[in-house]
Write a protein that holds these residues in place. Structure first.
Motif, PDB file in Angstrom:
ATOM      1  N   ILE A  38      -2.076  -9.349   4.468  1.00  0.00           N
ATOM      2  CA  ILE A  38      -0.737  -8.848   4.126  1.00  0.00           C
ATOM      3  C   ILE A  38       0.200  -9.090   5.314  1.00  0.00           C
ATOM      4  O   ILE A  38       1.345  -9.532   5.139  1.00  0.00           O
ATOM      5  N   THR A  41       1.367 -12.555   5.366  1.00  0.00           N
ATOM      6  CA  THR A  41       2.475 -12.760   4.428  1.00  0.00           C
ATOM      7  C   THR A  41       3.787 -12.224   5.004  1.00  0.00           C
ATOM      8  O   THR A  41       4.813 -12.914   4.971  1.00  0.00           O
ATOM      9  N   ILE A  42       3.748 -11.008   5.511  1.00  0.00           N
ATOM     10  CA  ILE A  42       4.965 -10.361   6.023  1.00  0.00           C
ATOM     11  C   ILE A  42       5.576 -11.149   7.173  1.00  0.00           C
ATOM     12  O   ILE A  42       6.779 -11.442   7.177  1.00  0.00           O
ATOM     13  N   THR A 174       7.770 -13.953  -2.538  1.00  0.00           N
ATOM     14  CA  THR A 174       7.135 -13.177  -1.471  1.00  0.00           C
ATOM     15  C   THR A 174       6.160 -12.151  -2.057  1.00  0.00           C
ATOM     16  O   THR A 174       5.050 -11.963  -1.550  1.00  0.00           O
ATOM     17  N   ASP A 175       6.583 -11.489  -3.126  1.00  0.00           N
ATOM     18  CA  ASP A 175       5.697 -10.525  -3.797  1.00  0.00           C
ATOM     19  C   ASP A 175       4.449 -11.216  -4.340  1.00  0.00           C
ATOM     20  O   ASP A 175       3.326 -10.710  -4.197  1.00  0.00           O
ATOM     21  N   GLU A 178       2.090 -12.073  -1.475  1.00  0.00           N
ATOM     22  CA  GLU A 178       1.353 -10.914  -0.975  1.00  0.00           C
ATOM     23  C   GLU A 178       0.175 -10.579  -1.886  1.00  0.00           C
ATOM     24  O   GLU A 178      -0.948 -10.363  -1.411  1.00  0.00           O
TER      25      GLU A 178
END
Length: 200
Positions: A38, A41-42, A174-175, A178
């Motif tokens: 995660i 990704t962030i 982006t969602d 993730e």
């Protein structure tokens, strides 16, 4: 028909419980692995935004993102050793640095360089997939490759949508990224648990 108190019924209930029971070490690994990916990704998305906007924090964000790759490599060391963990970290750092070149080329409108770096990006994904598949038979090359190719596609969508100023599409990608990386984290966790059951 089984009676509730029969030995067979009790054995069946025990088996059902065993299938869903996770040891504390398994839960910890699952949680740690998800957090690492995660964060991947962030901080990838944060770097894209920073680079596209020419923000003063671009290098600091890149440093944090590269640290994440080392953190992922470190998480593999208890199972595969120091050298393998560092090798994975280096491959993942290359994944990030190539992505940075793609972002820079896309921002400059240099499609030839975007294409060149994208080819290298996919080659790097192949190297990561090959390395992981050789570490653990529960991670087939094609499965890992498909996971990374999807990840690259979603990052590409984020870059394109940031360039266009299509923020809703950027957020949606982006969602998706993730969620996808959580699936990758779980796949890696399951593979480690299967390969090293004595550690859990």
């Amino acid at each position: 028909m089984l009676q509730p108190g029969s030995a067979t019924a009790m054995a069946g209930a025990k088996n059902d419980t065993d299938e869903v029971c996770l040891s504390p070490k398994m839960v910890q690994l699952k949680s740690d692995m998800q957090k690492l990916w995660i964060n991947h990704t962030i901080w990838t998305r944060s770097y894209i935004v920073s680079a596209m906007s020419s923000r003063a924090d671009q290098q600091d964000v890149l440093n944090r993102l590269l640290q994440n790759q080392q953190d992922i490599g470190n998480a593999f060391k208890p199972y595969y050793g120091e050298a393998a963990g560092n090798k994975l970290a280096e491959l993942l750092k290359q994944h990030i640095l190539i992505a940075g070149q793609i972002v820079a080329a896309a921002k400059a409108g240099n499609q030839a360089d975007v294409k060149k770096w994208d080819t290298e990006w996919h080659q790097n994904a192949d190297q990561i997939s090959k390395f992981l598949s050789e570490l653990n038979p529960n991670w087939p090359f094609q499965t890992i490759q498909e996971m990374f190719y999807t990840h690259l596609q979603l990052i590409t969508e984020i870059v394109i949508n940031c360039l266009k100023g299509n923020w809703q599409a950027d957020i949606a990608a982006t969602d998706k990224n993730e969620t996808h990386m959580i699936h990758l984290a779980d796949l890696l966790t399951e593979g480690i648990v299967k390969q090293f059951p004595e550690k859990f």
